[in-house]
Every structure is written in C-alpha cells, then in structure tokens.
Design a protein around this motif. Sequence first.
Motif, short mmCIF file in Angstrom:
data_model
loop_
_atom_site.label_atom_id
_atom_site.label_comp_id
_atom_site.label_asym_id
_atom_site.label_seq_id
_atom_site.Cartn_x
_atom_site.Cartn_y
_atom_site.Cartn_z
N LEU A 148 82.98 -21.73 95.62
CA LEU A 148 83.81 -21.26 96.66
C LEU A 148 84.94 -21.01 96.48
N ALA A 149 85.87 -21.78 95.59
CA ALA A 149 87.03 -21.45 95.06
C ALA A 149 87.06 -19.93 94.28
N LYS A 150 86.01 -19.82 93.53
CA LYS A 150 85.94 -18.66 92.87
C LYS A 150 85.60 -17.36 93.65
N LEU A 151 84.83 -17.59 94.52
CA LEU A 151 84.56 -16.44 95.73
C LEU A 151 85.88 -16.18 96.43
N GLY A 152 86.68 -17.25 96.96
CA GLY A 152 87.82 -17.08 97.64
C GLY A 152 88.83 -16.16 96.60
N GLU A 153 88.72 -16.68 95.57
CA GLU A 153 89.84 -16.06 94.55
C GLU A 153 89.26 -14.39 94.49
N LEU A 154 88.11 -14.13 94.30
CA LEU A 154 87.53 -12.68 94.42
C LEU A 154 88.04 -12.11 95.61
N ILE A 155 87.88 -12.58 96.72
CA ILE A 155 88.33 -12.04 98.00
C ILE A 155 89.62 -11.78 98.00
N ARG A 156 90.51 -12.69 97.65
CA ARG A 156 91.98 -12.69 97.75
C ARG A 156 92.41 -11.60 96.69
N ASN B 167 90.84 -8.77 96.12
CA ASN B 167 90.57 -7.60 96.61
C ASN B 167 89.42 -7.05 95.64
N GLN B 168 88.78 -8.02 95.11
CA GLN B 168 87.75 -7.51 94.04
C GLN B 168 86.42 -7.37 94.71
N VAL B 169 86.01 -8.27 95.91
CA VAL B 169 84.90 -8.04 96.60
C VAL B 169 85.26 -8.28 98.28
N ALA B 170 84.34 -7.82 98.87
CA ALA B 170 84.83 -7.70 100.34
C ALA B 170 84.73 -9.04 101.22
N GLU B 171 85.38 -8.93 101.99
CA GLU B 171 85.61 -10.30 103.08
C GLU B 171 84.45 -11.01 103.22
N ASP B 172 83.29 -10.11 103.68
CA ASP B 172 82.13 -10.84 103.94
C ASP B 172 80.98 -11.34 103.03
N CYS C 218 73.23 -24.20 88.83
CA CYS C 218 74.08 -24.89 89.60
C CYS C 218 74.72 -26.02 89.04
N ASP C 219 74.52 -26.11 87.73
CA ASP C 219 74.72 -27.27 86.82
C ASP C 219 76.41 -26.96 86.26
N GLY C 220 77.22 -25.90 86.52
CA GLY C 220 78.28 -25.69 86.12
C GLY C 220 78.64 -25.39 84.60
N GLN C 221 77.49 -25.05 83.83
CA GLN C 221 77.54 -24.81 82.43
C GLN C 221 78.05 -23.41 82.23
N ASP C 222 77.68 -22.25 83.04
CA ASP C 222 77.98 -20.84 83.06
C ASP C 222 79.46 -20.86 83.66
N ASP C 223 80.24 -20.05 82.75
CA ASP C 223 81.90 -19.82 83.19
C ASP C 223 82.00 -19.07 84.37
N VAL C 224 82.24 -19.53 85.64
CA VAL C 224 82.38 -18.68 86.71
C VAL C 224 83.49 -17.66 86.54
N ASP C 225 84.31 -17.69 85.58
CA ASP C 225 85.62 -16.67 85.53
C ASP C 225 84.89 -15.47 85.10
N ALA C 226 83.58 -15.42 84.23
CA ALA C 226 83.06 -14.31 83.75
C ALA C 226 82.60 -13.25 85.05
N MET C 227 82.57 -13.93 86.46
CA MET C 227 82.26 -13.05 87.31
C MET C 227 83.42 -11.98 87.44
N ASP C 228 84.65 -12.07 86.89
CA ASP C 228 85.48 -11.22 87.20
C ASP C 228 85.11 -9.71 86.29
N GLU C 229 84.89 -9.98 85.36
CA GLU C 229 84.48 -8.98 84.16
C GLU C 229 83.12 -8.29 84.87
N MET C 230 82.25 -9.05 85.33
CA MET C 230 81.00 -8.45 85.99
C MET C 230 81.21 -7.63 87.02
N ILE C 231 81.87 -8.09 87.84
CA ILE C 231 82.33 -7.13 89.07
C ILE C 231 83.09 -5.92 88.78
N SER C 232 83.91 -5.91 87.62
CA SER C 232 84.75 -4.68 87.15
C SER C 232 83.78 -3.66 86.37
#
Length: 341
Positions: free
Chosen positions: A28-36, A38-43, A105-119
């Motif tokens: 949820l923190a990562k999703l909120g960061e992506l929204i703040r 402006n990388q992904v939409a508010e919804d 959901c085990d937390g082993q995958d790096d959530v910060d890689a989502m930034d580059e995926m979305i880019s």
Amino acid sequence: MRTKPTLAIVVPCFNEEEVLPYTLPRFLAKLGELIRNNQVAEDSFLMLADDGSSDSTWDIICTLARHNSRVRGIRQSRNRGHQNTVLAGLMEVKDCCDASISIDCDGQDDVDAMDEMISRYREGFDVVYGVRGNRRTDAWFKRTTARAFYRLLGWLGAEVVYDHADYRLLSAPVMKELSGFREVNIYLRGMVPLVGFKSCEVVYERSKRIAGRSRYPLMKMMGLALDGVTSLSIKPIRLVMALGVVISVASFFGIVWAVANVVMGWAVSGWASTISVICLLGGVQLICLGVIGEYVGKTYLETKARPRYIISERTSFEGDGSSRPAQVAPTDAEESERGDV
C-alpha cells in the motif's frame, strides 16, 4: 509516451496470516508513492486473491478492504494452486485497469522495481518481466534445480524468460488475449510469452522471506515443473519415440550378433546377461509409458473443461469491506459465449 495508467497490483495469498501484516503495508505504501509521484492514476488499487486459505488470511483481507478503498479482494472456493490464483486475479482486474503487476505476498520481490516497470510500460512495452539479478537467497538445491529447469525448458523448445517467476507487468490488451487461452494445466511463465506483444525485462534483487514459510515445498515445485514441461512442449514424446528407434536398432544388431554366435558355435548360456537385458528394456518401457501417460492424463483433464477457478466471495469495491458470497466463475462453455474467462 503513454499516459499514467490505472494500475492493479495482483497479490496471490495462501495461508499467509504471518506475513501479510508485514507485506500489505509495504504494498500500500508503494501504491501510494506511485500515485503521489504521478506515475499511476488515482484510482489504482491492490487486488488480493485468496487461494482458499484455511487460516485468517481472508479475514485480514476483508478487514483491510473495510478500512481502505484501494484494497479489493477475491476468495476462491477451495485451494486451486498458485498459478490458478494469479490467473483469477488477473482476469478479475483486466476490464478495470490499464495494467497489472502480479507479485507474491512473501515480500521477497523488490517492490521498488515497479517504478521501472511502469516507466517501461509508458514507453510502449506491454509485458515487463521481473528478472532476478541473482538467487543468493535461495538454498543451493533450489537454485541449482531452478536453473537446470529453465535450461531444460529452453532445450525442449519452450519460450521462457530465464530467472523470471511471476513478478511481471501486463497491459490490459495482454490480459484480454491471455483470457483466450483455455488450457486447464496452467503455467503462466510459459503462457505469457506465447501471447506476444512488445516485452522487456527489469532486473531486481530478491531478498529473504519476511515471515512464515514457503508455500512451495519440493513436491509442489516438481508438480509445477512437470506442468511447465508438458503444457509447453511435446518434445518429450518425440524423445520417447527416438529412444524407441535407438533401442530397436540396437536390438536388431544384438539379434544378429546372437544368431552369429549360435552359427559359429560360440553361444554360451548366461542368466545374468539375459536378466540385464530384460531389466533394461523393462525400465525403458515403463519410463516411456509414464511420459506418454502424463500427456494422455493432461489431455483427459483438458477435455473435461472444468473451471480453472471458482470465486466464492468478493470484498466490496467501494471500500466498505462487505463481502458478496457465492459468485462463481463461469464454465468454459459459458465463457465462450461472452468471450470472458
């Protein structure tokens, strides 16, 4: 350049009551960061797919959905396996988002890689594979067998991404095309490359599991590997045929040699040699029958066309956390009429 997408983060869960209190706030923190940023939409939202857990996993999901409008959840009627649960989550979100990212959901995958995926998605890529930079956190046995398995699949002609599990971004068009794949024996790591579309890779570092224990013991890993081989390639059947030809040729020369020994008067009766040949051929025949039987069994399961998943409950999508019971995924016959999964 694409506009910022509505993103769905799909998280399969099975008996994860120990780890969810740690990983859900992180997602949820990562999703909120992506929204703040402006990388992904508010919804954009988080889709939690419960694989028929027997612990309090579903209660945790419902509680979180009751207090957070960005959380949605579905629950399968019974445990149907990781791959079917990931597919259920993807099919649930394919019509209400521009892109999805599936992550364990085990937390082993790096959530910060989502930034580059979305880019990469905004640059025009429809499939972005998360690839592990190394497997230092895996035990030697798992690391060795996993790499051997990827090489085996490549040798058998299957199109797979080396060191990629199920951490990936898919655009909505890819998910919709994936819904057209009707096989019951699902191996998403091999199915997604078959869909095509423009793809790329993002390398990330995999960490240790935060809490709890792995839900993929050795037997499940072997079952997944077997599904991967038999659902992506018929080369094992051809290898069985080639082995039969080789043994037949060798047997022919053996018969010629035996007849020549009899004619020349060199024949010596021997029990050990006879038993050795019988055991060898008997073992080869059983292996061949096993390989063929595996394909016949998979064909039998496919002809039944049973639903790959059945959703028994959904949390409300308005964030009030109420559940809607007994909502069942349609059968393939019903799906074919409406083009859905």
